[in-house]
Design a protein around this motif. Structure first.
Motif, PDB file in Angstrom:
ATOM      1  N   UNK A 215       0.851  -1.193   0.000  1.00  0.00           N
ATOM      2  CA  UNK A 215       0.000   0.000   0.000  1.00  0.00           C
ATOM      3  C   UNK A 215       0.883   1.238   0.000  1.00  0.00           C
ATOM      4  N   UNK A 216       0.696   2.089  -0.990  1.00  0.00           N
ATOM      5  CA  UNK A 216       1.423   3.353  -1.058  1.00  0.00           C
ATOM      6  C   UNK A 216       0.782   4.335  -0.089  1.00  0.00           C
ATOM      7  N   UNK A 217       1.511   4.680   0.976  1.00  0.00           N
ATOM      8  CA  UNK A 217       0.967   5.567   1.999  1.00  0.00           C
ATOM      9  C   UNK A 217       1.159   7.041   1.664  1.00  0.00           C
ATOM     10  N   UNK A 218       2.263   7.368   1.018  1.00  0.00           N
ATOM     11  CA  UNK A 218       2.497   8.770   0.705  1.00  0.00           C
ATOM     12  C   UNK A 218       3.745   8.964  -0.120  1.00  0.00           C
ATOM     13  N   UNK A 219       3.851  10.116  -0.734  1.00  0.00           N
ATOM     14  CA  UNK A 219       5.013  10.477  -1.525  1.00  0.00           C
ATOM     15  C   UNK A 219       5.215  11.983  -1.449  1.00  0.00           C
ATOM     16  N   UNK A 220       6.455  12.403  -1.561  1.00  0.00           N
ATOM     17  CA  UNK A 220       6.787  13.831  -1.581  1.00  0.00           C
ATOM     18  C   UNK A 220       7.884  14.051  -2.606  1.00  0.00           C
ATOM     19  N   UNK A 221       7.953  15.249  -3.114  1.00  0.00           N
ATOM     20  CA  UNK A 221       9.049  15.613  -4.000  1.00  0.00           C
ATOM     21  C   UNK A 221      10.248  16.002  -3.145  1.00  0.00           C
ATOM     22  N   UNK A 222      11.435  15.758  -3.672  1.00  0.00           N
ATOM     23  CA  UNK A 222      12.667  16.103  -2.967  1.00  0.00           C
ATOM     24  C   UNK A 222      13.356  17.254  -3.685  1.00  0.00           C
ATOM     25  N   UNK A 223      14.115  18.008  -2.907  1.00  0.00           N
ATOM     26  CA  UNK A 223      14.782  19.159  -3.481  1.00  0.00           C
ATOM     27  C   UNK A 223      16.204  18.913  -3.926  1.00  0.00           C
ATOM     28  N   UNK A 224      16.639  17.659  -3.902  1.00  0.00           N
ATOM     29  CA  UNK A 224      17.997  17.352  -4.328  1.00  0.00           C
ATOM     30  C   UNK A 224      18.523  16.114  -3.655  1.00  0.00           C
ATOM     31  N   UNK A 225      19.797  15.817  -3.923  1.00  0.00           N
ATOM     32  CA  UNK A 225      20.399  14.587  -3.431  1.00  0.00           C
ATOM     33  C   UNK A 225      21.191  14.782  -2.149  1.00  0.00           C
ATOM     34  N   UNK A 226      21.388  16.025  -1.690  1.00  0.00           N
ATOM     35  CA  UNK A 226      22.184  16.240  -0.488  1.00  0.00           C
ATOM     36  C   UNK A 226      21.393  15.837   0.750  1.00  0.00           C
ATOM     37  N   UNK A 227      22.116  15.594   1.835  1.00  0.00           N
ATOM     38  CA  UNK A 227      21.495  15.078   3.055  1.00  0.00           C
ATOM     39  C   UNK A 227      20.465  16.037   3.626  1.00  0.00           C
ATOM     40  N   UNK A 228      20.721  17.338   3.543  1.00  0.00           N
ATOM     41  CA  UNK A 228      19.776  18.316   4.081  1.00  0.00           C
ATOM     42  C   UNK A 228      18.447  18.254   3.339  1.00  0.00           C
ATOM     43  N   UNK A 229      18.495  18.155   1.998  1.00  0.00           N
ATOM     44  CA  UNK A 229      17.266  18.086   1.208  1.00  0.00           C
ATOM     45  C   UNK A 229      16.504  16.799   1.503  1.00  0.00           C
ATOM     46  N   UNK A 230      17.240  15.686   1.628  1.00  0.00           N
ATOM     47  CA  UNK A 230      16.585  14.413   1.945  1.00  0.00           C
ATOM     48  C   UNK A 230      15.960  14.475   3.333  1.00  0.00           C
ATOM     49  N   UNK A 231      16.652  15.070   4.292  1.00  0.00           N
ATOM     50  CA  UNK A 231      16.108  15.181   5.639  1.00  0.00           C
ATOM     51  C   UNK A 231      14.832  15.997   5.681  1.00  0.00           C
ATOM     52  N   UNK A 232      14.801  17.094   4.926  1.00  0.00           N
ATOM     53  CA  UNK A 232      13.592  17.927   4.869  1.00  0.00           C
ATOM     54  C   UNK A 232      12.428  17.160   4.250  1.00  0.00           C
ATOM     55  N   UNK A 233      12.708  16.440   3.160  1.00  0.00           N
ATOM     56  CA  UNK A 233      11.659  15.667   2.499  1.00  0.00           C
ATOM     57  C   UNK A 233      11.173  14.529   3.396  1.00  0.00           C
ATOM     58  N   UNK A 234      12.086  13.910   4.137  1.00  0.00           N
ATOM     59  CA  UNK A 234      11.696  12.847   5.062  1.00  0.00           C
ATOM     60  C   UNK A 234      10.739  13.367   6.130  1.00  0.00           C
ATOM     61  N   UNK A 235      11.034  14.551   6.650  1.00  0.00           N
ATOM     62  CA  UNK A 235      10.164  15.132   7.668  1.00  0.00           C
ATOM     63  C   UNK A 235       8.767  15.385   7.106  1.00  0.00           C
ATOM     64  N   UNK A 236       8.693  15.855   5.871  1.00  0.00           N
ATOM     65  CA  UNK A 236       7.398  16.091   5.236  1.00  0.00           C
ATOM     66  C   UNK A 236       6.646  14.777   5.049  1.00  0.00           C
ATOM     67  N   UNK A 237       7.364  13.730   4.667  1.00  0.00           N
ATOM     68  CA  UNK A 237       6.730  12.440   4.395  1.00  0.00           C
ATOM     69  C   UNK A 237       6.274  11.752   5.673  1.00  0.00           C
ATOM     70  N   UNK A 238       7.164  11.689   6.656  1.00  0.00           N
ATOM     71  CA  UNK A 238       6.867  10.923   7.866  1.00  0.00           C
ATOM     72  C   UNK A 238       5.958  11.666   8.826  1.00  0.00           C
TER      73      UNK A 238
END
Length: 261
Positions: free
Chosen positions: A24-47
């Motif tokens: 089951x696909x629970x959610x998805x978000x767009x990411x702002x890039x491949x760096x750790x800061x961008x991934x961390x921000x996107x993770x917070x939005x998703x989780x």
């Protein structure tokens, strides 16, 4: 649960403990890039939108976020330090930088070449921070190609190479008998047909110093025209059935890479 992370997006997928249960696909978000800061921000939005506390979570990283390479063990290697040093030196030669900011893992072997992978330490730290903040159990972090290769390892036929299609890219594991000789990746051009595939495989065989394989086994959303047909004698091509919902984004497909069938 499983999280797929790519430079352009992240997805959270819930899987069941029984084989008949659909993911089951629970959610998805767009990411702002491949760096750790961008991934961390996107993770917070998703989780932040889902209850993941206490869940066992596997993270699958797209191959754009990691490094994969083959390592030849030094002659006379007897210690793990010898193999780790060889992997770090090969990393520096291939990617033009020291491996100090990367975490290297491999199928270590002192007797034959082995596959190594590296993940940025900053990205690992971001994932661990998310696990603490949202109180889930981070059970595995695995590169997409490694996860998929392990998933289909028992299905690889003698004399076959293995391919993965994801995000418009074809990654190929070239084998010399049972030994993994090289991993090669290339963008798939628009309209790539069976003739393109045959030419590509022939060129890669020359580059790695091997004969053309008897068969190429491919998983992921590959063009249907790549499959073997009457009159195609250069090599056979088998497309593993893609059971993922065709409407799912690539990040959700990524999350399921390596999942037990």
């Amino acid at each position: 649960m499983r999280i797929g992370i790519a430079p352009d997006g992240l997805a959270l997928v819930r899987t069941g403990i029984w084989r008949h249960e659909r993911a089951l696909l629970l959610g998805q978000v767009r990411a702002g890039g491949a760096d750790a800061a961008a991934v961390g921000t996107a993770l917070a939005m998703l989780l932040g939108e889902h209850a993941v506390a206490g869940a066992a979570v596997t993270v699958v990283l797209s191959d754009e976020l990691v490094r994969l390479w083959q390592v030849a063990p030094p002659q006379g290697a007897v210690r793990m330090a010898d193999l780790e040093g060889a992997a770090a030196l090969r990393f520096q030669a291939l990617f033009g930088g020291a491996a100090s900011d990367w975490r290297i893992r491999a199928d270590w072997s002192a007797s034959q070449p082995f596959l190594a992978s590296a993940v940025p330490v900053a990205l690992l730290d971001a994932l661990k921070a998310a696990a603490r903040a949202y109180r889930f159990h981070l059970v595995e972090i695995v590169p997409q190609f490694v996860a998929t290769l392990n998933q289909f390892r028992k299905q690889r036929r003698p004399g076959a190479w293995f391919g993965l299609v994801h995000g418009g890219v074809l990654s190929v594991a070239a084998y010399d008998g049972k030994r993994l000789a090289a991993v090669r990746t290339t963008p798939i051009p628009p309209g790539a047909d069976r003739d393109w595939l045959e030419g590509h495989v022939a060129r890669e065989a020359l580059r790695v110093g091997l004969g053309r394989p008897e068969r190429l086994q491919v998983c992921g959303p590959a063009p249907r025209g790549w499959a073997s047909s009457i009159g195609r004698l250069k090599f056979a091509c088998t497309l593993f059935e893609d059971e993922t919902d065709p409407l799912w984004p690539d990040s959700a497909r990524l999350a399921l890479a390596g999942r037990a069938p």
